[in-house]
Design an enzyme around this catalytic site. Structure first.
Site, PDB file in Angstrom:
ATOM      1  N   ARG A  59       0.758  -1.366  -0.072  1.00  0.00           N
ATOM      2  CA  ARG A  59      -0.059  -0.108   0.008  1.00  0.00           C
ATOM      3  C   ARG A  59       0.867   1.369   0.093  1.00  0.00           C
ATOM      4  NH1 ARG A  59      -4.344  -0.672   4.711  1.00  0.00           N
ATOM      5  NH2 ARG A  59      -2.453  -0.970   5.839  1.00  0.00           N
ATOM      6  N   ASP A  60       2.056   0.945   0.158  1.00  0.00           N
ATOM      7  CA  ASP A  60       2.924   2.400   0.383  1.00  0.00           C
ATOM      8  C   ASP A  60       4.332   2.099  -0.460  1.00  0.00           C
ATOM      9  OD1 ASP A  60       3.321   5.099   0.869  1.00  0.00           O
ATOM     10  OD2 ASP A  60       4.061   4.753   2.719  1.00  0.00           O
ATOM     11  N   LEU A  61       4.300   1.733  -1.671  1.00  0.00           N
ATOM     12  CA  LEU A  61       5.609   1.398  -2.302  1.00  0.00           C
ATOM     13  C   LEU A  61       6.084   2.423  -3.053  1.00  0.00           C
ATOM     14  CD1 LEU A  61       4.970  -2.145  -4.019  1.00  0.00           C
ATOM     15  CD2 LEU A  61       6.585  -1.685  -2.398  1.00  0.00           C
TER      16      LEU A  61
END
Length: 561
Positions: A59-61
């Site tokens: 979700r936060d690459l």
């Protein structure tokens, strides 16, 4: 390695990786060489693949969460962890992710999937190749809205050295609709490896042409034909020729008024035409591009885009025709129609072939070539095993591709006839008629008529392969008198009765050997003789007498126990 809390917040202790973040590498070295950018991206994807297989969506690459060690190996960190000051949109209860790397579904607060992480990876790859993210603005909300509503600029507009094959992959990952992106990390890894192989082989694909537009003022000047013109040397002080008394035509004032009026009207018309006429631009060629890439290129060139889907053998989503054609001129702002492949056309119904009589593997292969499936039903039959006995639908009928044809196949087995109670000769005949030619017999003493079948193996009604099955028949024969000599009288009587002989008589015979006292010395009929069970059996039992005693022989009939 550890976790805890401090000063009202939480922390985790992770592996120490000597190196720098991917964001630092981008700031210092971007744009990155395409092959190196692919290698780094594939490493990130392998980490994402491992997480996805275990049900974890990052979700936060983003480059801030990727560490590149001193050997060039990538480590993906911060799985689902919000970091103060770095992820300004990861607070609990709000949109998860960092704005510049946010997937459209995350920006709208929708459920995320593995495809959401792949979109973020696509943004990272875009940044590696160009040195900048596809969407940026002063506020996170504005950036998120751009992810939802705006098409990204083609990366080659920023870095023309990006190979077309690689650009296709980047634009594929940045599709707004998750269904149009790679489905899994493996699918994206394969596409990147293919792009890398093409780059190393010197086959970089067809470059999308890009043309720099002229400034609007220059376009209007060129369209109106305004060019610098040198004077003809006639100055304001030039004198008219002397009047010789005749008035030449060029001194006809009325004529000049008419000419001036006409020229003025023509000038006004020309001015209106050139003021109203749209500027002409060269249409970029986009045939062979993925639709999103083609649309972005055309929109950046000032054209509107319309889409027509049409079945073709080309991959779905790729442009295979455009109007106007690439390289031609068209009015700025006009619409370019793109014909986009929707994939191969669906095949029509096929005629079901006749496979009755064929072996099952041969029938299955023939059906598969026509796009038909098969369903096998086994049935007992004297036909060879795996031979097709019947089929549904019947031969010649139409069936849609992918539908199943039911094949009734011989299992090579038939019911074994029940021959118990028949004579052995009749039994063998019945078995031969059913295909069972391998028959063996064994005998068993019985009160039934000799030659009668008492039992069979396999039993009647069992399913068996006639060619590979031996039927054993147990046939009745006259009882055989057991040999009872050497037994005691009582043991001999019991053995004879067990064999079916109940008509037993005994007689004694004097013996001088005390060991033979009470022992059967002889029998009639002798042991092993086949005879009617109602026949009389006589046993002679030894009776001890001392040598001085003389005793005659007596006979005592014995029946029963």
């Amino acid at each position: 390695y550890d976790r805890g809390s401090f000063d009202g917040t939480y922390y985790i202790a992770m592996e120490y990786v000597p190196g720098r973040s991917l964001k630092q590498l981008i700031r210092q070295e971007a744009p990155i060489d395409p092959v190196r950018a692919i290698d780094i991206t594939i490493q990130i994807l392998k980490a994402a693949r491992f997480a996805h297989r275990h049900g974890v969506i990052h979700r936060d690459l983003k480059p801030h969460n990727v560490i590149i060690d001193d050997s060039g190996h990538a480590k993906v960190t911060d799985f689902g962890i919000a970091r103060a000051g770095a992820s300004d949109m990861t607070e609990t209860g709000s949109i998860m992710g960092t704005a510049q790397y946010l997937s459209p579904e995350q920006a709208q607060g929708h459920a995320v999937s593995a495809s959401s992480d792949l979109y973020s990876v696509g943004v990272v790859l875009y940044e590696l190749l160009t040195g900048r993210v596809p969407f940026d603005a002063d506020s996170a909300v504005t950036i998120a809205l751009k992810h939802v509503s705006e098409a990204p600029s083609a990366p080659t507009l920023v870095n023309p050295r990006i190979p077309p094959n690689l650009e296709h992959v980047v634009m594929w990952t940045l599709n707004k609709n998750a269904a149009d992106r790679p489905k899994t990390a493996d699918e994206l890894i394969t596409a990147l490896e293919n792009a890398k192989a093409n780059i190393l082989a010197g086959n970089e694909g067809q470059r999308t042409a890009a043309f720099a537009a002229l400034p609007a003022e220059q376009q209007e000047q060129a369209a109106a034909g305004f060019v610098p013109v040198e004077g003809d040397g006639a100055g304001a002080g030039a004198q008219p020729p002397p009047d010789d008394g005749r008035r030449p035509w060029w001194r006809n004032r009325r004529l000049w008024l008419v000419v001036i009026a006409l020229l003025a009207a023509a000038g006004v018309g020309a001015a209106i035409y050139f003021l109203v006429k749209p500027a002409q631009k060269t249409v970029p060629p986009v045939v062979g591009e993925q639709f999103d890439t083609a649309r972005t290129v055309l929109q950046n060139a000032g054209f509107s885009v319309s889409r027509v889907n049409e079945a073709s053998t080309r991959p779905a989503g790729f442009v295979f025709a455009q109007s106007p054609n690439g390289g031609t001129s068209a009015d700025k702002g006009s619409t370019v129609q793109l014909t986009v492949s929707s994939g191969p056309p669906k095949p029509g119904p096929v005629s079901v072939p006749n496979v009755v009589g064929e072996s099952l593997p041969q029938a299955q292969q023939e059906l598969s070539k026509l796009g038909l499936k098969n369903r096998v039903v086994s049935q007992a039959s004297s036909q060879p095993g795996n031979q097709v006995l019947s089929q549904t639908p019947n031969p010649g009928q139409s069936a849609p591709p992918g539908s199943a044809v039911t094949l009734t196949v011989s299992n090579g087995k038939v019911s074994v006839p029940n021959v118990v109670g028949q004579t052995v000769s009749d039994a063998k005949s019945s078995l031969a008629n059913a295909g069972f030619n391998n028959v063996t017999t064994s005998t068993q003493s019985s009160n039934q008529t000799p030659g009668t079948v008492l039992s069979q193996t396999p039993a009647g009604g069992a399913q068996a392969d006639p060619a590979n099955t031996t039927v054993n028949l147990v046939v009745a024969q006259k009882p055989t008198v057991p040999d009872v000599t050497g037994l005691t009288k009582q043991a001999a009587i019991s053995k004879l009765q067990s064999a079916g002989f109940t008509n037993i008589s005994t007689q004694t015979q004097s013996v001088t050997d005390k060991k033979k006292d009470g022992i059967v010395l002889s029998q009639n009929p002798s042991g092993g003789t086949a005879t009617d069970p109602n026949s009389s059996v006589t046993i002679t039992v030894g009776q001890f007498n001392s040598p001085t005693t003389t005793t005659g022989t007596t006979t005592t009939p014995t029946t029963g126990h």
